[in-house]
Design an enzyme around this catalytic site. Sequence first.
Site, mmCIF file in Angstrom:
data_model
loop_
_atom_site.group_PDB
_atom_site.id
_atom_site.type_symbol
_atom_site.label_atom_id
_atom_site.label_comp_id
_atom_site.label_asym_id
_atom_site.label_seq_id
_atom_site.Cartn_x
_atom_site.Cartn_y
_atom_site.Cartn_z
ATOM 1 N N LYS A 9 31.286 27.648 15.723
ATOM 2 C CA LYS A 9 31.650 26.222 15.604
ATOM 3 C C LYS A 9 33.342 26.390 15.891
ATOM 4 O O LYS A 9 33.928 26.897 14.893
ATOM 5 C CB LYS A 9 31.600 25.209 14.552
ATOM 6 C CG LYS A 9 29.931 24.917 14.456
ATOM 7 C CD LYS A 9 30.052 23.886 13.432
ATOM 8 C CE LYS A 9 28.458 23.306 13.157
ATOM 9 N NZ LYS A 9 28.661 21.687 12.982
ATOM 10 N N ASP B 270 34.867 -2.409 2.303
ATOM 11 C CA ASP B 270 34.600 -1.190 1.073
ATOM 12 C C ASP B 270 33.089 -1.047 0.943
ATOM 13 O O ASP B 270 32.555 -0.102 0.506
ATOM 14 C CB ASP B 270 35.405 -1.255 0.127
ATOM 15 C CG ASP B 270 36.895 -1.072 0.121
ATOM 16 O OD1 ASP B 270 37.285 -0.553 1.340
ATOM 17 O OD2 ASP B 270 37.545 -1.583 -0.587
ATOM 18 N N ARG C 270 47.226 -10.757 -1.877
ATOM 19 C CA ARG C 270 47.023 -10.383 -3.450
ATOM 20 C C ARG C 270 47.901 -11.089 -4.100
ATOM 21 O O ARG C 270 49.183 -11.014 -3.845
ATOM 22 C CB ARG C 270 47.168 -8.651 -3.468
ATOM 23 C CG ARG C 270 46.123 -8.283 -2.440
ATOM 24 C CD ARG C 270 46.042 -6.521 -2.824
ATOM 25 N NE ARG C 270 45.439 -6.040 -1.966
ATOM 26 C CZ ARG C 270 44.132 -5.624 -1.334
ATOM 27 N NH1 ARG C 270 43.141 -6.226 -2.183
ATOM 28 N NH2 ARG C 270 43.772 -4.973 -0.646
HETATM 29 O O1 F6P Z 1 39.729 -3.030 -0.312
HETATM 30 C C1 F6P Z 1 39.996 -2.940 1.179
HETATM 31 C C2 F6P Z 1 41.224 -1.999 1.432
HETATM 32 O O2 F6P Z 1 41.378 -1.849 2.695
HETATM 33 C C3 F6P Z 1 40.757 -0.758 0.598
HETATM 34 O O3 F6P Z 1 39.846 0.213 1.537
HETATM 35 C C4 F6P Z 1 42.036 -0.023 0.442
HETATM 36 O O4 F6P Z 1 41.995 0.962 -0.652
HETATM 37 C C5 F6P Z 1 43.202 -1.192 0.064
HETATM 38 O O5 F6P Z 1 42.185 -2.692 0.525
HETATM 39 C C6 F6P Z 1 44.249 -1.208 0.924
HETATM 40 O O6 F6P Z 1 44.994 -2.355 0.507
HETATM 41 P P1 F6P Z 1 46.416 -3.015 1.012
HETATM 42 O O7 F6P Z 1 46.055 -3.560 2.615
HETATM 43 O O8 F6P Z 1 46.930 -3.892 0.120
HETATM 44 O O9 F6P Z 1 47.322 -1.786 1.118
#
Ligand code: F6P
Length: 323
Positions: free
Chosen positions: A214, A128, A72
Site C-alpha cells: 500500500k 455529531d 451558545r
Molecule cells: O456539536 C457540533 C460541533 O461541530 C462539534 O462536532 C464540535 O466539537 C463543536 O460543535 C465545535 O463547536 P464550535 O463551532 O462552537 O467551535
Amino acid sequence: MKKIAVFTSGGDAPGMNACIRAVVRTALYHGIEVVGIVRGYKGMIEGSFTPLNSQSVSNIIQRGGTMLKSARCDEFRSKEWRQIAYDKVIDAGIEGMVAIGGNGTFTGADIFLKEFDIPTIGCPGTIDNDLYGTDYTIGFDTAVNTALDAIDKIRDTADSHDRVFFVEVMGRDAGYIAIQSGIGGGAELVMVPENPDSFEGVIETLRYGRENKKSSAIVVVAEGEELGNANVIAGKAKEALPHMDIRVTNLGHIQRGGAPTALDRILASRMGMAAVEALLQGRKSEMIGVINDEIVHTPFDDAIHKKKPLNKELIKMVNILSI
Ligand code: F6P
C-alpha cells in the site's frame, strides 16, 4: 395551545431549516401561531422574537445553516437570566416551544421546563449524532457526506504522492462521523473515542500496509480521540516512521455547512412535524427521535445522559476491509 415558539441553539447543522419549516407549517395547519426565537437562548433572554408565517419558511428546505441563527449562551446557565427569558416568553404569549439542537440545547430546555413548566419538545439537530433516543440526528448524514467527499479528494493526492494522511473530523466526544466517513472512504484506520487505540497499533497498521504494497494510507481521527488530536498522533507517527511522508488535514467547520442531503431534509421534516404534534398531545420535556423508521419520544433526561453506543462491529469491519 394558541402560540408556540421555535428556535435553534448550539452548533448549527444542515437540515435545521427543513425542521423549522416543518414546525411552522404543521403549527399553521393546526391553527397555531408561531414565532421564531433568533439566536436560541440568547434571543430568548433578549426577547428577540419574530413572527413566522408560511412564506417566512419558503425556499429554505434546501439551505444549510439556520435562518433563525444559533448561539451558545453561557448566561442561560444562571437562574437569574432564565427568569428574564421566562418573563420575555410569557410577555410574548408563548405557550409551548420546539427546541432544535443537541445536548446543551436540551440540557437548557430541561432545566427551564422544570423551573417554569413551559412545555418544550426537542428535535435533535447536531452533526455529531451523539444523542440517545434516535438512530440519526439532523445534519449527521450531510456531515458524513461532506467528510467523505473530502476524504475522496485527499485519497487522490495521497495516492499520487505515496503519502499517509491523518484526517481529523468533528463529532465532539463521539466517533460517529469518523466511523461512517472512514468506512465510506475506505480508510486504513479509524480512531474513535469509543474504542481504545494504542499508538503502537497505529504504527503497526501503517507499517503492515506499506509492507503489503500500500503506497498511501488514510487514517480518520475523531476529534475526541483519546490519544490526542490528528496533529499530535501524526507527529508521533513521523518520529516512528521517518521514511513515510505523513500529512494532516483537519476538516473543521466545512462539516457543518452545505445543502442538507435528502435523508436530512426528510428526517428534519418528520421530526419537526412530530414535535408540534407532540405539543398538541400535551407532551413535554421529550426529544423526538426516529428509531427503525418510527417516530419515538425520549425524555430529555435520557436523551442527554444515556450514552448511545457506537456499533463496535463497524470498527472491526474497518480493520478487516482495509487489509
Ligand atoms: O456539536 C457540533 C460541533 O461541530 C462539534 O462536532 C464540535 O466539537 C463543536 O460543535 C465545535 O463547536 P464550535 O463551532 O462552537 O467551535
